[in-house]
Design an enzyme around this catalytic site. Sequence first.
Site, mmCIF file in Angstrom:
data_model
loop_
_atom_site.group_PDB
_atom_site.id
_atom_site.type_symbol
_atom_site.label_atom_id
_atom_site.label_comp_id
_atom_site.label_asym_id
_atom_site.label_seq_id
_atom_site.Cartn_x
_atom_site.Cartn_y
_atom_site.Cartn_z
ATOM 1 N N GLY A 279 -46.931 74.582 31.313
ATOM 2 C CA GLY A 279 -47.563 74.577 32.629
ATOM 3 C C GLY A 279 -47.416 73.256 33.359
ATOM 4 N N GLY B 9 -53.931 78.578 32.713
ATOM 5 C CA GLY B 9 -53.310 77.365 33.251
ATOM 6 C C GLY B 9 -52.301 77.699 34.332
ATOM 7 N N CYS B 10 -51.882 76.658 35.026
ATOM 8 C CA CYS B 10 -50.870 76.758 36.061
ATOM 9 C C CYS B 10 -49.568 77.314 35.476
ATOM 10 C CB CYS B 10 -50.603 75.348 36.577
ATOM 11 S SG CYS B 10 -50.344 75.280 38.302
ATOM 12 N N PRO B 11 -48.844 78.204 36.107
ATOM 13 C CA PRO B 11 -49.089 78.847 37.396
ATOM 14 C C PRO B 11 -49.636 80.268 37.228
ATOM 15 C CG PRO B 11 -46.837 79.244 36.752
ATOM 16 C CD PRO B 11 -47.531 78.586 35.572
ATOM 17 N N GLU B 12 -50.259 80.539 36.080
ATOM 18 C CA GLU B 12 -50.588 81.934 35.768
ATOM 19 C C GLU B 12 -51.542 82.605 36.761
ATOM 20 O OE1 GLU B 12 -51.096 82.904 31.591
ATOM 21 O OE2 GLU B 12 -50.117 81.019 31.105
#
Lengths: 354, 67
Positions: A279, B9-12
């Site tokens: 991420g 978390g990003c980008p989920e």
Amino acid sequence: MKNKTLVAIAGAVVGITALVLVKFGNPANMGLCIACFLRDTAGGLKLHGAAPVQYIRPEIIGLVLGSFFVALSGREFIPKAGSSPATRFVLGFIVMIGALMFLGCPLRMMLRIAGGDMNAIVGLVGFVAGILVGIFFLNHGFTLGRAYRVNKGEGYVFPIIQVVMLILLVGLPGLLLFSETGPGSMHAPIALALVAGLVVGGIAQKSRFCTAGGIRDAFLLKDFTLFVGFIVVLLVVAIGNLALGSFNFGFEGQPVAHTDGLWNFLGMALVGIASIFLGGCPLRQLILSGEGNIDSVITVLGMICGAAFAHNFAMASSPEGPTVNGQIAVVIGFIVVVAIGFLNIQRSAGKGDA
Amino acid sequence: MFIDARGYGCPEPVLMTKKGLARNPEGLDVLVDNNTAKENIKRFAGNQGYSVNVEKQNNDFLLKITK
């Protein structure tokens, strides 16, 4: 476009800081490099025995604490944990194997490009290729799962460790190792490096600056917000290097770099995939660790451990080029990362709670 | 349609929203637990021509995405 402006400012601050740190003693094209600096810190703490790369880098301490303070003041310090920590440790380890094959994290890759090092363009192509593979898995439902809130105290642990590092560095240097030659011996004064880290850490927290995220969002979401930061860093540092006379175009004779294109490509491709699974790039992981993201703390520990292994088992490249051990490690890294990719595909991703 | 994107978390959270909107083009509700996800989803949905209404719920944000 308030967000884009903030990211652009962050890019400018990162670029100027990198130039200043080199001017005051950091190795060329290494004003800031998360992989190199975690590796140096591991060496300073005697976790590996590579004499040229041993020094607790105050920039790392500053980055984590800068993020911590700004997150606290902005009510974004939210300790959470539990999103596949063991997998993240392994991914952090693998990021370091790839970065030390190439000789730099994605941020240093950008600084190298802006210094005229064309080997880093090869690295960038690999990085983008890795990100595209990562996006393929994301689109097929890859997820490391949900993190859950934990006690505030858990979030304080890593920032406090940084304070301990600073006390060791300033107060008890006799316990540590300091390189006498090589990149580890080249560094800006402690106070300057610390302040530089604090400033960049703070603005990176506020802006969510991320080298991998910029390219990912551009491809995945057609959102160029973070990509702006990428471009601004390149421009600011390139202009700075031209003005300072430190722009050195070409492949040969580049500082702390080698010219093996295939392995520069593969090393950064590995960093690209693993960063997408995590991420965010190594810098972003450090920033998140300051915000109380314990999964990122585990990732950073994985990177430190990977750096120690890389030097203890002759897997890190040198300006002479990659090592056979390093090549084997990168190939194994790809196998492990792809296995992690397939093992974490969730068919129901997007439907809410599992 | 409702998506609980808390803890991801990003980008989920954005991806979950993107997939959700592909199935429910009329709009949906997304629950997130941090500013980054909130801002990212607002930006994404805004770029797609949706309007987003943010409701603060204790520590979380409920994003109501509508045409």
